[in-house]
Design an enzyme around this catalytic site. Structure first.
Site, PDB file in Angstrom:
ATOM      1  N   GLY A  23     -16.754  -9.967  22.011  1.00 37.46           N
ATOM      2  CA  GLY A  23     -17.295  -9.108  20.967  1.00 37.46           C
ATOM      3  C   GLY A  23     -16.222  -8.413  20.158  1.00 37.46           C
ATOM      4  N   CYS A  24     -14.969  -8.676  20.495  1.00 37.02           N
ATOM      5  CA  CYS A  24     -13.849  -8.111  19.741  1.00 37.02           C
ATOM      6  C   CYS A  24     -13.256  -9.214  18.865  1.00 37.02           C
ATOM      7  CB  CYS A  24     -12.766  -7.590  20.683  1.00 37.02           C
ATOM      8  SG  CYS A  24     -13.292  -6.208  21.706  1.00 37.02           S
ATOM      9  N   GLN A  25     -12.931  -8.856  17.632  1.00 33.08           N
ATOM     10  CA  GLN A  25     -12.319  -9.821  16.728  1.00 33.08           C
ATOM     11  C   GLN A  25     -10.923 -10.211  17.225  1.00 33.08           C
ATOM     12  OE1 GLN A  25     -11.890  -8.388  12.709  1.00 33.08           O
ATOM     13  NE2 GLN A  25     -12.259 -10.426  11.886  1.00 33.08           N
TER      14      GLN A  25
END
Length: 138
Positions: free
Chosen positions: A50-52
């Site tokens: 969920g983190c770029q």
């Protein structure tokens, strides 16, 4: 965590910054203070989805029941955000982490208003992952 300030000092230092450029530089500086993550801890099981950017967070419980967090990212600002989150959760038990809401601290710092939507989503993903790991330990 001795290299990082406590919650109150974090907030004081953050509010002393004259503008958002200084605040971003302070966040990056906090990330630089994090101890280096061991190579084996940079594994997929410690990766935060969920983190770029790539983010790894390791949670261990010491003999006194206190959670010890370690983390890293391939992006300087994200590594700084990891440090901010770790400061907020410092010296807590798993149950303390589950019960503690970091969002009021982010509001005091006006942090989320100045992050891009993808960074805000990544920050939320980090918090969810830490809370889920803490819930599994409590």
């Amino acid at each position: 965590m001795a290299l990082l300030p406590d919650k109150e000092k974090l907030l004081r230092n953050f509010l002393r910054c004259a503008n958002w450029e200084e605040k971003y530089l302070y966040i990056i500086e906090l990330g630089q203070r994090l101890p280096e993550l061991r190579a084996e801890d940079g594994s997929p099981q410690n990766s935060i989805q969920g983190c770029q950017s790539q983010v790894w967070i390791v949670m261990r419980q010491n003999a006194q029941g206190i959670i010890e967090l370690q983390g890293d990212s391939d992006a300087a600002i994200v590594k700084g955000l990891i440090a901010v989150v770790f400061i907020l959760y410092d010296q807590m038990t798993p149950q303390d982490i589950v019960n503690f809401d970091v969002r009021p601290w982010f509001e005091k710092m006006a942090l989320t208003q100045h992050l891009t939507p993808s960074r805000s989503q990544g920050l939320e993903a980090m918090i969810r992952a830490i809370r889920a790991k803490a819930a599994a330990l409590s």
